[in-house]
Design an enzyme around this catalytic site. Sequence first.
Site, PDB file in Angstrom:
ATOM      1  N   HIS A 280       0.814  -1.219   0.000  1.00 37.96           N
ATOM      2  CA  HIS A 280       0.000   0.000   0.000  1.00 37.96           C
ATOM      3  C   HIS A 280       0.844   1.264   0.000  1.00 37.96           C
ATOM      4  O   HIS A 280       1.847   1.352   0.694  1.00 37.96           O
ATOM      5  CB  HIS A 280      -1.060  -0.013   1.103  1.00 37.96           C
ATOM      6  CG  HIS A 280      -0.556  -0.023   2.515  1.00 37.96           C
ATOM      7  ND1 HIS A 280      -0.307   1.137   3.218  1.00 37.96           N
ATOM      8  CD2 HIS A 280      -0.299  -1.038   3.371  1.00 37.96           C
ATOM      9  CE1 HIS A 280       0.081   0.823   4.449  1.00 37.96           C
ATOM     10  NE2 HIS A 280       0.103  -0.484   4.572  1.00 37.96           N
ATOM     11  N   ASP A 292       5.854   0.845   7.233  1.00 36.19           N
ATOM     12  CA  ASP A 292       4.438   0.547   6.930  1.00 36.19           C
ATOM     13  C   ASP A 292       3.836   1.583   6.004  1.00 36.19           C
ATOM     14  O   ASP A 292       3.405   2.626   6.435  1.00 36.19           O
ATOM     15  CB  ASP A 292       3.647   0.516   8.243  1.00 36.19           C
ATOM     16  CG  ASP A 292       2.192   0.159   8.024  1.00 36.19           C
ATOM     17  OD1 ASP A 292       1.837  -0.274   6.914  1.00 36.19           O
ATOM     18  OD2 ASP A 292       1.406   0.326   8.966  1.00 36.19           O
ATOM     19  N   GLU A 324      -5.328   1.983   2.310  1.00 34.42           N
ATOM     20  CA  GLU A 324      -5.279   0.757   3.126  1.00 34.42           C
ATOM     21  C   GLU A 324      -5.542   1.093   4.588  1.00 34.42           C
ATOM     22  O   GLU A 324      -6.279   0.401   5.283  1.00 34.42           O
ATOM     23  CB  GLU A 324      -3.909   0.079   2.979  1.00 34.42           C
ATOM     24  CG  GLU A 324      -3.853  -1.341   3.546  1.00 34.42           C
ATOM     25  CD  GLU A 324      -3.429  -1.439   5.010  1.00 34.42           C
ATOM     26  OE1 GLU A 324      -3.451  -2.544   5.565  1.00 34.42           O
ATOM     27  OE2 GLU A 324      -3.087  -0.414   5.609  1.00 34.42           O
ATOM     28  N   GLU A 325      -4.922   2.167   5.047  1.00 32.47           N
ATOM     29  CA  GLU A 325      -4.999   2.508   6.471  1.00 32.47           C
ATOM     30  C   GLU A 325      -6.409   2.939   6.880  1.00 32.47           C
ATOM     31  O   GLU A 325      -6.760   2.877   8.048  1.00 32.47           O
ATOM     32  CB  GLU A 325      -3.985   3.605   6.816  1.00 32.47           C
ATOM     33  CG  GLU A 325      -2.523   3.230   6.539  1.00 32.47           C
ATOM     34  CD  GLU A 325      -1.965   2.176   7.496  1.00 32.47           C
ATOM     35  OE1 GLU A 325      -2.720   1.632   8.324  1.00 32.47           O
ATOM     36  OE2 GLU A 325      -0.754   1.895   7.404  1.00 32.47           O
ATOM     37  N   ASP A 353       3.108  -6.226   3.017  1.00 33.51           N
ATOM     38  CA  ASP A 353       2.835  -5.080   3.877  1.00 33.51           C
ATOM     39  C   ASP A 353       3.705  -5.184   5.135  1.00 33.51           C
ATOM     40  O   ASP A 353       3.451  -6.034   5.979  1.00 33.51           O
ATOM     41  CB  ASP A 353       1.336  -5.106   4.235  1.00 33.51           C
ATOM     42  CG  ASP A 353       0.892  -3.882   5.002  1.00 33.51           C
ATOM     43  OD1 ASP A 353       1.714  -2.986   5.237  1.00 33.51           O
ATOM     44  OD2 ASP A 353      -0.295  -3.830   5.366  1.00 33.51           O
ATOM     45  N   HIS A 447       2.765   2.973  13.181  1.00 33.18           N
ATOM     46  CA  HIS A 447       1.756   4.038  13.102  1.00 33.18           C
ATOM     47  C   HIS A 447       2.129   5.282  13.903  1.00 33.18           C
ATOM     48  O   HIS A 447       1.265   5.978  14.433  1.00 33.18           O
ATOM     49  CB  HIS A 447       0.372   3.502  13.515  1.00 33.18           C
ATOM     50  CG  HIS A 447      -0.242   2.645  12.446  1.00 33.18           C
ATOM     51  ND1 HIS A 447      -1.495   2.087  12.527  1.00 33.18           N
ATOM     52  CD2 HIS A 447       0.245   2.251  11.242  1.00 33.18           C
ATOM     53  CE1 HIS A 447      -1.758   1.381  11.431  1.00 33.18           C
ATOM     54  NE2 HIS A 447      -0.716   1.462  10.645  1.00 33.18           N
TER      55      HIS A 447
HETATM   56 ZN   LIG Z   1       0.349  -1.541   6.387  1.00 27.40          ZN
END
Ligand SMILES: [Zn+2]
Length: 507
Positions: A280, A292, A324-325, A353, A447
């Site tokens: 992604h 990520d 995606e998130e 991912d 994140h």
């Molecule tokens: Zn991811």
Amino acid sequence: MRLQLETLTTAALLLGEAGAIQLPLFQSRPKTQAHLTADRELVSSSAYQGQVKADNLLKRAKELYKIAELGEPEYNHPTRVIGSKGHIGTVDYIYSTIAQLGDYYTITNQSFPAVTGNVFESRLVLGHDVPVSATPMGLTPATENKKPVFAPIVAVSNYGCEESDFPSDVKGAIAFISRGTCPFGTKSELAGKAGAVAAVVYNNEKGSLSGTLGTPTPNHVATWGISDEDASPVLKHLKADEKVDGIAYMNAMVETIQTTNIIAQTTEGDPQNCVMLGGHSDSVTEGPGINDDGSGTLTLLELATLLTQYRVNNCVRFAWWAGEEEGLLGSDYYVSVLTREENLKIRLFMDYDMLASPNFAYQVYNATNAVNPVGSEQLRDLYTEFYADHGLNYTYIPFDGRSDYDAFIRHGIPGGGIATGAEGIKTPEEQKMFGGKAGEWYDPCYHQACDTVSNLNLTAWEWNTKLVAHSVATYARSFEGFPERKKDSVGALAVKEYKYHGPRLVL
Ligand SMILES: [Zn+2]
Ligand SMILES: *[C@@H]1O[C@H](CO)[C@@H](O)[C@H](O)[C@H]1NC(C)=O
Ligand SMILES: *[C@@H]1O[C@H](CO)[C@@H](O)[C@H](O)[C@H]1NC(C)=O
Ligand SMILES: *[C@@H]1O[C@H](CO)[C@@H](O)[C@H](O)[C@H]1NC(C)=O
Ligand SMILES: *[C@@H]1O[C@H](CO)[C@@H](O)[C@H](O)[C@H]1NC(C)=O
């Protein structure tokens, strides 16, 4: 490499030396390219893997971080979240890198509407208490007029998954609902239909509850998740028929923006039999997302570039998903608009991912044929055999809807993938298997703003990129022994409801 004389002359004329033949030549001369490609050797796993270099991946990661910095003026820190300049820059970078490879690929921009949410301010009071665990659900709407509402709290029966679970006095009240059985979005929607002004979903297991309502509906109301612990005093009063009042305040916004998936498919190779892989292109708001999923994104970009030196028997299709998130928006959209014929051309989908977590484990999705489209397990075994062959340890992790493979397996397409870990905690046993630090997250910057270039383990990234190369080369050469798609398999599989749809809980 054997070249046709005519081609060689043209190339030599244009570039000065035959050894430096570059792809721009092919852009305007597709016929010439066909000749050249026919002379390239068929991709082999060992040759392709041999070209994977950590240094080249690192160079790309540094470029990607610079792109994430484009998001800084608007967000106060680097980010590649959809709608940001950092994400637009990422999509441009992917597109232009592939476009430079000439006619080897056909590139498609697939735009689609993506829902994004933002909570500016929120407050929840239950009786006299402010529950410390109160977390607004993703994609929650605001309270009416973005103002606080003072209202009684009313317990909802069972799990709030049926209209009949909502008593009539929910009207004008804050609905108090247990987690379980159906998605948070369903509970919020039914609460809204019953006239509630807000909803609180309390956890039915230990700990706080952070999730998302998923796709907005007109009936969603402002919704929070709270822990079982914060819920228990309220439930006690309500069970004793004592009145509890509350205050709900949510200043939030949900909006729809356009964002873009990039798909690149080899012009050569059997277009009826495609091996597809994806990562992604977006990050979360909070950070630049270099692991990520910068890692997966750049692995694909590097391998798409290296692949142009080879011939393929089967078509290879790379995808860079957006959104995606926010809940797998890009991959969901892509699969949802495939015709039946197009669906059947995809022999398998491989999800990449997070391939370089700093406190990594080599994780393989436990995608079995028993509960997934047939072929998923053959792919799983290709991964584990690779690790075993190279003397590397691996673990199985649940194949539970947390990344972009979800739509594929729901629509009958075999899927699988590898990862190196997010917010899970490394066990002492895994420390023996992989090094790193037990008791800490696989990715301590998951994140967050610190998911930067220094948040990558290059050893893990290089091995995993070699494994991705191996997966591409294997299926680009041949699908021999890999299960055929069954004509009736499109969407025929009833995949069970997962707790996740993307990185956030939905159930
Ligand atoms: Zn991811
Ligand atoms: C596709 O997107 C790229 C990257 O944003 C852009 O440069 C390109 O012009 C777009 N192409 C088409 C045909 O829309
Ligand atoms: C993998 O999934 C199957 C069910 O499909 C299950 O029986 C098995 O225990 C799982 N293995 C691991 C190691 O989780
Ligand atoms: C694999 O794990 C075992 C412990 O289970 C450990 O002894 C071994 O060194 C590990 N191998 C590698 C390559 O890390
Ligand atoms: C990556 O992981 C390996 C194996 O655990 C370790 O030896 C190495 O120091 C790590 N590298 C970085 C940059 O963290």
